[in-house]
Design a protein around this motif. Structure first.
Motif, PDB file in Angstrom:
ATOM      1  N   UNK A 156       2.232   4.388   6.659  1.00 45.66           N
ATOM      2  CA  UNK A 156       0.870   4.794   6.274  1.00 45.66           C
ATOM      3  C   UNK A 156       0.184   3.728   5.440  1.00 45.66           C
ATOM      4  N   UNK A 157       0.953   3.093   4.557  1.00 44.87           N
ATOM      5  CA  UNK A 157       0.355   2.041   3.726  1.00 44.87           C
ATOM      6  C   UNK A 157      -0.091   0.872   4.594  1.00 44.87           C
ATOM      7  N   UNK A 158       0.750   0.497   5.563  1.00 41.62           N
ATOM      8  CA  UNK A 158       0.373  -0.618   6.452  1.00 41.62           C
ATOM      9  C   UNK A 158      -0.862  -0.244   7.275  1.00 41.62           C
ATOM     10  N   UNK A 159      -0.896   1.007   7.746  1.00 42.14           N
ATOM     11  CA  UNK A 159      -2.054   1.399   8.542  1.00 42.14           C
ATOM     12  C   UNK A 159      -3.333   1.325   7.710  1.00 42.14           C
ATOM     13  N   UNK A 160      -3.234   1.750   6.440  1.00 43.40           N
ATOM     14  CA  UNK A 160      -4.421   1.708   5.566  1.00 43.40           C
ATOM     15  C   UNK A 160      -4.871   0.261   5.343  1.00 43.40           C
ATOM     16  N   UNK A 161      -3.887  -0.648   5.195  1.00 43.96           N
ATOM     17  CA  UNK A 161      -4.197  -2.060   5.001  1.00 43.96           C
ATOM     18  C   UNK A 161      -4.939  -2.620   6.227  1.00 43.96           C
TER      19      UNK A 161
END
Ligand code: PLP
Length: 253
Positions: A10-15
């Motif tokens: 999820x963090x990578x997707x947000x980035x």
């Protein structure tokens, strides 16, 4: 998936979502300044050096086109993509291509932007024929002519000299399984803004010459993270943007 994995994903997707929206805003502003319709500019996200999971995130975020520059890496990543992702994304091969890799690229590429010599035209046409026969692809291959805007000033990264582009366009027009769609270039590094603008303007001139041979070969692939505004200004229809969206790559090539 464990919760820890989930949150990393999820963090990578947000980035990636943030990089994408910043890049789309830049493209929108550049189009507004140039009086162009953003719908006429396609964003190709260059995913080289980044994993297949990033491609899956990008497609979920609405990306339709990705770019790769090395056959071995690209082939492995495309093979790793879940079926629906692979079906929904167009794969653009944008790197220097040796003739002995043509057969491999013909398995997964929708377009090759780096056609710069007659031998490669012949090899790709034959490779697409073999891939069609083997049921590995269902369509002919879109190609763009890579134009050398440095003209031998340093170790070239490939590209046909502008004066030979029309002849090469004839070669592509003369084979069955390649469809000439336009021209591509990388601006020579280290130029001033005016120098880069002039380089993209030369590419626009080559595009006109190529369209005298194949009138609907009207795509212009130019512009990367650092110079996409200038490319939009000079008429680019396709931008190839990597680091502005995915972050900096481990080792520059
Ligand atoms: C890597 C690459 C890009 C993307 O460059 P960024 O500066 O990361 O946007 C574009 N075009 C080609 C041919 C590339 O190899």
């Amino acid at each position: 998936m464990t919760p820890a994995h989930q949150s990393i994903g999820e963090a990578r997707r947000a980035e990636l979502a943030a990089g994408l929206s910043a890049t789309r805003a830049r493209i929108g502003a550049a189009c507004a300044a140039a009086g162009r319709d953003p719908a006429d500019v396609t964003l190709i996200v260059v995913t080289k050096f980044f994993p297949a999971s990033d491609i899956a995130h990008l497609v979920a975020l609405g990306v339709t086109d990705i770019g790769e520059n090395r056959d071995q890496e690209a082939g492995a990543k495309v093979a790793e993509l879940p079926g629906p992702v692979a079906r929904d994304v167009r794969v653009h091969f944008i790197g220097q291509l040796q003739t002995n890799k043509a057969r491999s690229v013909a398995r997964y590429a929708d377009a090759v932007h780096s056609v710069d010599r007659g031998r490669l035209v012949t090899a790709l046409d034959k490779a697409v024929g073999a891939a069609l026969d083997a049921g590995e692809r269902t369509a002919y291959l879109d190609v763009l002519l890579q134009v050398d805007l440095e003209e031998g000033e340093r170790a070239s990264r490939g590209g046909v000299p502008p004066a030979q582009a029309a002849d090469l366009a004839e070669r592509v027009a003369g084979v069955e399984r390649l469809r000439l769609r336009g021209v591509m270039a990388v601006a020579p590094p280290g130029l001033s803004e005016d120098g880069t603008r002039a380089a993209f303007d030369r590419l626009a001139g080559v595009s006109r010459q190529v369209r005298e041979v194949v009138p609907d070969a009207d795509l212009v692939s130019a512009g990367m993270s650092g110079d996409l505004e200038l490319a939009v200004q000079q008429g680019a229809t396709h931008l190839r943007v990597g680091s502005a969206i995915l972050g900096s790559r481990p080792t520059p090539r």
